[in-house]
Design an enzyme around this catalytic site. Structure first.
Site, short mmCIF file in Angstrom:
data_model
loop_
_atom_site.label_atom_id
_atom_site.label_comp_id
_atom_site.label_asym_id
_atom_site.label_seq_id
_atom_site.Cartn_x
_atom_site.Cartn_y
_atom_site.Cartn_z
N MET A 223 0.86 -1.19 0.00
CA MET A 223 0.00 0.00 0.00
C MET A 223 0.90 1.24 0.00
O MET A 223 0.48 2.32 0.42
CB MET A 223 -0.93 -0.01 1.21
CG MET A 223 -1.91 -1.18 1.15
SD MET A 223 -3.43 -0.93 2.08
CE MET A 223 -2.78 -0.74 3.71
N GLY A 224 2.13 1.09 -0.47
CA GLY A 224 3.04 2.22 -0.55
C GLY A 224 3.67 2.54 0.80
O GLY A 224 3.73 1.68 1.67
N HIS B 30 9.34 1.05 2.90
CA HIS B 30 10.49 1.12 3.80
C HIS B 30 11.43 -0.03 3.47
O HIS B 30 11.16 -0.81 2.52
CB HIS B 30 10.03 1.11 5.26
CG HIS B 30 9.06 0.01 5.58
ND1 HIS B 30 9.41 -1.32 5.52
CD2 HIS B 30 7.76 0.04 5.93
CE1 HIS B 30 8.36 -2.06 5.84
NE2 HIS B 30 7.34 -1.26 6.09
N HIS C 111 9.93 -3.49 2.77
CA HIS C 111 9.40 -3.72 1.42
C HIS C 111 10.54 -3.95 0.43
O HIS C 111 10.46 -4.83 -0.43
CB HIS C 111 8.60 -2.49 0.94
CG HIS C 111 7.35 -2.20 1.72
ND1 HIS C 111 7.21 -1.09 2.50
CD2 HIS C 111 6.18 -2.87 1.81
CE1 HIS C 111 6.00 -1.08 3.04
NE2 HIS C 111 5.35 -2.15 2.64
N GLN D 172 -10.03 -2.47 3.15
CA GLN D 172 -9.45 -3.16 4.30
C GLN D 172 -9.28 -2.25 5.50
O GLN D 172 -8.66 -2.63 6.49
CB GLN D 172 -8.15 -3.87 3.91
CG GLN D 172 -6.98 -2.97 3.60
CD GLN D 172 -5.78 -3.76 3.12
OE1 GLN D 172 -5.72 -4.19 1.99
NE2 GLN D 172 -4.80 -3.99 4.00
N LYS E 143 5.82 -9.88 9.34
CA LYS E 143 5.30 -8.98 10.37
C LYS E 143 3.77 -9.10 10.44
O LYS E 143 3.19 -9.12 11.51
CB LYS E 143 5.69 -7.53 10.13
CG LYS E 143 5.23 -6.63 11.27
CD LYS E 143 5.42 -5.17 11.01
CE LYS E 143 4.54 -4.63 9.96
NZ LYS E 143 3.17 -4.25 10.40
N ASP E 144 3.15 -9.19 9.27
CA ASP E 144 1.70 -9.40 9.20
C ASP E 144 1.46 -10.91 9.08
O ASP E 144 1.05 -11.41 8.03
CB ASP E 144 1.13 -8.65 8.00
CG ASP E 144 1.36 -7.15 8.12
OD1 ASP E 144 0.62 -6.50 8.86
OD2 ASP E 144 2.32 -6.65 7.51
N VAL F 8 11.77 -7.38 8.83
CA VAL F 8 12.96 -6.50 8.88
C VAL F 8 12.75 -5.50 10.02
O VAL F 8 11.67 -4.94 10.17
CB VAL F 8 13.16 -5.78 7.53
CG1 VAL F 8 14.35 -4.83 7.59
CG2 VAL F 8 13.35 -6.80 6.41
N SER G 220 4.92 0.93 7.85
CA SER G 220 4.56 2.25 7.32
C SER G 220 3.94 3.12 8.40
O SER G 220 3.94 4.34 8.32
CB SER G 220 3.57 2.09 6.17
OG SER G 220 4.08 1.17 5.24
O1 PAF Z 1 0.17 -5.60 3.81
C1 PAF Z 1 -0.32 -4.71 3.07
O2 PAF Z 1 0.32 -3.70 2.81
C2 PAF Z 1 -1.71 -4.89 2.49
O3 PAF Z 1 -2.53 -5.57 3.38
C3 PAF Z 1 -1.71 -5.58 1.11
C4 PAF Z 1 -1.21 -7.00 1.21
C5 PAF Z 1 -0.86 -4.80 0.14
C6 PAF Z 1 -3.14 -5.64 0.55
O4 PAF Z 1 -3.67 -4.37 0.39
#
Ligand code: PAF
Length: 292
Positions: A35-36, A39, A42, A66, A158-159, A185, A195
């Site tokens: 989602m931009g 860091h 990513h 979401q 992390k997620d 990381v 983020s």
């Molecule tokens: O982890 C994220 O940044 C978001 O949940 C994802 C996987 C890009 C979906 O929008």
């Protein structure tokens, strides 16, 4: 190696044409959904994806479906230019080939009526505190997988709950994609990169690493067969004493299917969500029972 800026693609037909040309050359495709607000976490996913030899698509879409809280959605950082610049610093061979930035109408055209619901795995922890979050996430990820047609997808641990849900949906829907989880990381002081960290005040940023320190201490206790109920009480007190305002959940779960457990047996994870300075942070660590 020279740095390499990715091409920015905003339209689905153009993305599909690019992927088709790679396929004609016999190349594999990897996707890193984001989602931009990129860091180093990513960027590490991008480099791990590129290291497989696949062509790499980074997706950037702040997915409104979401976010259960409109203020959270409004506050989410939108930094496309900076994101593209960060990707452009990665060396050729370890960077992204395409930054795919679809708009809302591409992701949710008028009349859009489909939800991807992953039962069970989506229900506890973040799912309990963020109603609808995982359905929105699973729906957009399924679309990103079908739009990119990628063979490989890279997600951060992390997620961890998100990772398990995405692996489940890919298996259940027979999507021809391998979903790879990559180690979290961390900043030098242990704070998991996120983020959301950029929304912390300077004072809050100082105390933020308490979360990881408490997780590590708790994991060490659990490894010695201490009951989770006692460990949870001590760690929660430690997190609050360290400056956090609230602990939303602290859970011990089996790694395979996130079943709650009372003692560390087999591969398991300790997962937490807590509030600091009005910012919700999550983290988790693996727990391995002592071999002795
Ligand atoms: O982890 C994220 O940044 C978001 O949940 C994802 C996987 C890009 C979906 O929008």
């Amino acid at each position: 190696m020279r740095a390499h800026a990715p091409d920015i693609i905003r339209r689905l037909p153009e993305l599909r044409a690019r992927v088709a040309s790679w396929r004609k050359d016999g190349l594999k495709v990897a996707v890193v959904p984001t989602m931009g607000a990129l860091h180093a976490g990513h960027l590490s996913l991008v480099s791990q994806a590129a290291a497989t030899g696949a062509r790499v698509i980074v997706t950037l879409f702040v997915n409104p479906r979401q976010f259960n809280n409109p203020e959270d959605l409004a506050a989410y950082p939108r930094t496309e230019l900076a994101d593209a610049a960060k990707l452009a610093t990665l060396p050729a061979g370890l960077g992204a080939d395409v930054l795919y930035v679809p708009d809302g109408a591409t992701m949710y055209p008028s009349g859009f009526a489909t939800d991807v619901v992953v039962a069970g795995l989506s229900e506890g922890m973040c799912g309990a505190f963020r109603p609808g979050h995982f359905t929105g996430m699973a729906t957009v990820v399924t679309k990103l997988f079908t739009q990119t047609g990628a063979d490989l997808a890279f997600f951060g641990e992390k997620d961890f709950q998100q990772l398990k849900i995405v692996q489940r949906l890919a298996a259940d829907l027979d999507l021809p994609i391998e979903v790879i989880g990559c180690t979290t990381v961390r900043e030098n002081d242990g704070l998991a990169m996120s983020s959301r960290n950029m929304r912390l005040s300077a004072a809050a940023r100082e105390v933020a690493p308490v979360l990881y320190a408490q997780l590590q201490a708790a994991a060490a206790q659990l490894a010695k067969s201490t009951a989770f109920s006692a460990v949870r009480a001590e760690a929660t007190t430690g997190i609050l004493a360290g400056g956090y305002q609230a602990v939303e959940y602290l859970e011990l779960r089996q790694e395979t299917d996130l079943t709650p457990i009372t003692h560390a047996t087999g591969p398991c994870r300790l997962l937490v969500a807590a509030w600091l300075d009005g910012v919700r942070l999550i983290d988790n660590v693996p727990v391995r029972a002592d071999a002795a």
